[in-house]
Design a protein around this motif. Structure first.
Motif, PDB file in Angstrom:
ATOM      1  N   ASN A 543      74.908 -58.581  14.681  1.00 29.03           N
ATOM      2  CA  ASN A 543      75.265 -59.974  14.405  1.00 29.03           C
ATOM      3  C   ASN A 543      76.147 -60.064  13.170  1.00 29.03           C
ATOM      4  O   ASN A 543      77.139 -60.793  13.151  1.00 29.03           O
ATOM      5  N   LYS A 594      78.193 -67.760  20.616  1.00 28.44           N
ATOM      6  CA  LYS A 594      79.264 -66.877  21.116  1.00 28.44           C
ATOM      7  C   LYS A 594      79.673 -67.282  22.522  1.00 28.44           C
ATOM      8  O   LYS A 594      78.877 -67.879  23.255  1.00 28.44           O
ATOM      9  N   GLY A 603      69.019 -61.812  20.911  1.00 26.64           N
ATOM     10  CA  GLY A 603      68.841 -60.838  19.816  1.00 26.64           C
ATOM     11  C   GLY A 603      67.821 -61.294  18.772  1.00 26.64           C
ATOM     12  O   GLY A 603      66.828 -60.623  18.510  1.00 26.64           O
TER      13      GLY A 603
HETATM   14 MG   LIG Z   1      73.158 -60.875  18.678  1.00 30.75          MG
END
Ligand SMILES: [Mg+2]
Ligand SMILES: Nc1ncnc2c1ncn2[C@@H]1O[C@H](COP(=O)(O)OP(=O)(O)O)[C@@H](O)[C@H]1O
Length: 641
Positions: A543, A594, A603
C-alpha cells in the motif's frame, strides 16, 4: 483516636476563651486586690493621725482644765490660808464640772499632798517624785502627759480606781509570752499646773488626770469619728485601741462573744516593732481573732519612754469578700464567655463541617459510580470554591464517561459490523469457491485441447485469467473471515519485517523508493504466526509503495513499549496520504480507492483480522499530501502465553 473537625474547632475556641478568661481573672483580681489593699492601708494611716489628734485633744482638754483650776482664786486663797475644808469643797465643785477627771489633787510647794478630792481623808503623802509634779514645780508651767500609775498610787486616790485599773490577762493567740497574768497599775493622761500667788510665789501644784483603763470614751470617739460606727456582718469595720505596754486596756475590738477585748494582748511581731523598736506599724495584722489592716504607733510618757500603743484598724473581711465577689464576677464572665464560645464555635463548625460532610457524601457517591453526584454550593468562600471545583470535576468525569462509552459503543459496532461482513464474505466465498474451481478446471482443460490462435482461444485465456483472479479474491475473503487459525510460535519482529522486505524490495514498484530501517536491537519475541504477520507487513508495504507512485521514502522502525510487554512496528511513507473521510472505512473489506482491477480493498481488512487474532492493534495516522503512518502493536511472547 479520631477527633472530629467540629470537636477540634470547639475545643480551640473554648481553650482560647478559657485561657484569656483565667489569665484576666488572675491578673485582674490580683491587681485590684493590691490596689485595694494599698488604698485601705493609706486610709488606716490617715485614721491613725485622726486618732492621735483626738488623743492629744483629750490631753489638751485635761491640761486646759487643770490650768484653769490652778488659777482659781479660791485655790490660791485656800493654799495661802491652809484652809483644807475650803479647798476640798472647791476641788469637789471643780471635779463635778469636769466629770471625766478621775483624779484631782493639790500639793503644796514641796509636793506634799494637801487635798485629795477623791479621797479627802488621805493626804500628807509626798508626790514630789512624780515626774509631772516635778516639771510643774521646777518649770512653773502646766504640763500634760501619759503616765503609768502604780497600784499603790491608785489606791491612794480610791480603791474603785485601782479596781478599774486591775485587768486580768486573757489568753491571746500570737501574743508574746509573759510570766505575769494580770496588770495592776494603770495608764493615765495627767496634767499638772503650778499654783502661783499674785507675787509670782509658788504655792503648790494642782494635778488631775483620767485613767484610760476600761474607759472607752476615747476609743469609741475615735471609732465614731473615723468609721461612723459602720458594721460588717455584725462586726465593727473600724476599731481603735489603747494599749498599756502590750495589754488592751481600752478598746472596741470585740471578742467572739461580742464583749470588748480588754485583757487581750498585742501580737508579738507588732509589739517588737512598736514597743521594742519604737516604730510605727502599718500593715496587715492579726487582731484578737481576725485579720485587720492596721496602724500602730507608740504612746510615750513625758520622758519619751514608750509605755503604750495607740491603734486603729479596719477589718479586712469586707475587702476580702469584695475581692472574692470580684473573683466570682470575673469567673462568671469567663464561664459566660466560654459558653458563648461553645455556641459560636458550634455554629461556625456546623458551617464548615456540613459542606464538608456533603462533599464527602458526594465523593462517595461519585466513587461508587454515580457521576451525576453534585454538591449544593451555598457560599462564596473557600468552602464554596471547593464545592464548585468538585462539581466541575464531577461534570468533566461525566463527560469523559459519556465519550468513553460512545467510543466503546462505536468500537463494538465496528467489530460486529466487520464480523457480519466477514461471515457474509465467507459464505459467499464458500459458495463461489466450488463453481470457480470448476470454471478454472474446465477452462484450463479447454485451453489445452484446441490449437493455438484464434479469438476463441484468446477468450478462453481471459476466462482462465479472470477466474484465477476470482480464486485469489475468494482466498483473501476466506483469510479475512479467519477461516485459517494462526499457528503461533516465537518470532522476532525485526526478522519478520526483514524477510517481507526482501521479498518485495526488488519489485518494480519499489524501484524509486528509499527504504530506511530503524530496528531496535534485542526485541522480545512475539508469539505469532509468522506467515500471517508477513502477510500483514506485505499489505502495508505494498500500500505504501502504491501511495508513493513517483517514489519517496519509506521508514520502517521497531521498538519496545511499556516494560517490554509490547512491541511496535511503524511504517511511515511519504505518499499521497489518506483523505479524512476515508479513515473510518479504511479497514472495511472491499474498501478501496484504487481503480477496478487494481485493488480489492481486502488488504487492510485481512491485516486487521490477523492483528486482532494476535491480541494486537493496528492504527493509522495520515496527513493528506504528505504521507501516512501505519503502526502495528503486538503483545510480546510473555503476554501472548
Ligand atoms: Mg492493498
Ligand atoms: N499507505 C497508504 N497511503 C495512502 N492510502 C492508503 C495507504 N494504505 C492504504 N491506503 C488506502 O486504503 C485503501 C484500502 O487498502 P487495502 O485494504 O489494502 O485495499 P487496496 O490496496 O486493495 O485498495 C486503499 O485503497 C488506499 O486508498
Amino acid at each position: 483516636m479520631v477527633i472530629s473537625l467540629r470537636a477540634k474547632l470547639i475545643g480551640s475556641f473554648v481553650m482560647v476563651t478559657c485561657i484569656t478568661g483565667f489569665v484576666a481573672t488572675a491578673i485582674g483580681v490580683r491587681q485590684i486586690g493590691r490596689v485595694m489593699a494599698e488604698e485601705v492601708q493609706t486610709k488606716v494611716r490617715n485614721d491613725l493621725n485622726t486618732a492621735r489628734e483626738l488623743y492629744n485633744e483629750k490631753a489638751g482638754r485635761i491640761k486646759d482644765f487643770v490650768q484653769y483650776a490652778a488659777q482659781r482664786p479660791q485655790v490660791r486663797k485656800g493654799l495661802l490660808q491652809g484652809d483644807r475644808a475650803a479647798l476640798s469643797a472647791e476641788l469637789q465643785q471643780l471635779r463635778q464640772a469636769k466629770q471625766t477627771l478621775d483624779v484631782l489633787t493639790l500639793t503644796d510647794a514641796d509636793g506634799v499632798v494637801v487635798v485629795r478630792e477623791c479621797n479627802p481623808d488621805n493626804s500628807g503623802d509626798d508626790q514630789s517624785d512624780d515626774e509631772l509634779v516635778i516639771q510643774a514645780l521646777t518649770r512653773r508651767e502646766v504640763v500634760v502627759g501619759t503616765q503609768i500609775v502604780p497600784r499603790e498610787e491608785l489606791l491612794k486616790e480610791s480603791s474603785a480606781l485601782a479596781r478599774r485599773a486591775h485587768i486580768q490577762f486573757r489568753e491571746t493567740p500570737r501574743a508574746r509570752p509573759r510570766a505575769e497574768t494580770e496588770e495592776t497599775s494603770g495608764m493615765m493622761i495627767k496634767a499638772a499646773a503650778p499654783v502661783v500667788d499674785d507675787g509670782g510665789r509658788l504655792l503648790g501644784v494642782l494635778y488631775g488626770g483620767t485613767l484610760l483603763n476600761q474607759d472607752f470614751e476615747l476609743v469609741d470617739k475615735i471609732k465614731a469619728t473615723v468609721y461612723q460606727a459602720v458594721k460588717y456582718k455584725g462586726k465593727d469595720i473600724g476599731t481603735a485601741t489603747i494599749f498599756q505596754d502590750d495589754l488592751r486596756i481600752s478598746t472596741n475590738v470585740q471578742r467572739e462573744d461580742g464583749s470588748r477585748a480588754v485583757g487581750t494582748r498585742i501580737s508579738e511581731e507588732v509589739y517588737d516593732a512598736v514597743v521594742r523598736e519604737g516604730q510605727s506599724w502599718f500593715a496587715r495584722a492579726f487582731v484578737v481573732n481576725a485579720w485587720y489592716r492596721t496602724a500602730y504607733e507608740p504612746i510615750r510618757d513625758i520622758q519619751g519612754k514608750i509605755i503604750g500603743i495607740l491603734y486603729v484598724g479596719i477589718l479586712e473581711e469586707p475587702y476580702i469578700d469584695l475581692q472574692r465577689n470580684m473573683l466570682w464576677a470575673f469567673l462568671g464572665v469567663t464561664f459566660a464567655g466560654m459558653a458563648c464560645a461553645v455556641g459560636i464555635s458550634y455554629f461556625l463548625a456546623d458551617g464548615i463541617v456540613r459542606p464538608v460532610r456533603h462533599l464527602v457524601a458526594a465523593s462517595k457517591r461519585l466513587a461508587e459510580g454515580d457521576l451525576g453526584s453534585r454538591v449544593e454550593v451555598s457560599s462564596a468562600d473557600e468552602m464554596g470554591e471547593l464545592g464548585r471545583t468538585f462539581n466541575r470535576m464531577a461534570a468533566s468525569l461525566h463527560e469523559r464517561d459519556i465519550e468513553v462509552k460512545q467510543l466503546a459503543q462505536e468500537k463494538i459496532m465496528e467489530s460486529s459490523r466487520l464480523a457480519t461482513l466477514g461471515q457474509l464474505a465467507a459464505g459467499v466465498a464458500h459458495e463461489l469457491n466450488n463453481p470457480l474451481g470448476s470454471i478454472l478446471i474446465y477452462s484450463t482443460l479447454l485451453l489445452e485441447e484446441p490449437p493455438a490462435g484464434g479469438p476463441a482461444r484468446e477468450n478462453l485465456e481471459k476466462i482462465v485469467r479472470e477466474a484465477t483472479r476470482c480464486k485469489g479474491i475468494v482466498r483473501g475473503l476466506l483469510d479475512f473471515a479467519r477461516e485459517s487459525e494462526p499457528k503461533k510460535a516465537p518470532n522476532d519482529l525485526n526478522e519478520l519485517i526483514e524477510r517481507t522486505l526482501a521479498l518485495i524490495e526488488n519489485q518494480a514498484a519499489f524501484q524509486n523508493i528509499q527504504v530506511v530501517k530503524k530496528f531496535s536491537e534485542g526485541l522480545p519475541k512475539v508469539m505469532a504466526d509468522g506467515g500471517q504477520l508477513q502477510q500483514v507487513f506485505m499489505n502495508i508495504l505494498l500500500n505504501a509503495a502504491e501511495a508513493m507512485g513517483e517514489g519517496g521514502k519509506l521508514t520502517v522502525s521497531t521498538w519496545v513499549l511499556g516494560d517490554g510487554d509490547r512491541v511496535e512496528a511503524r511504517f511511515e511513507d511519504t505518499g499521497h496520504g489518506i483523505a479524512p473521510e476515508h479513515m473510518p472505512r479504511l479497514f472495511d473489506p472491499f474498501f478501496t480507492t484504487k481503480e477496478v482491477g487494481k485493488g480489492t480493498g481486502l488488504g487492510l481488512s485481512i491485516s486487521y483480522g490477523i492483528v486482532e487474532a494476535h491480541g494486537g492493534r493496528i492504527h493509522v495516522e495520515s496527513e493528506p499530501g504528505r504521507g501516512s503512518v501505519f503502526c502495528v502493536l503486538l503483545p510480546t511472547q510473555e503476554e501472548a502465553r
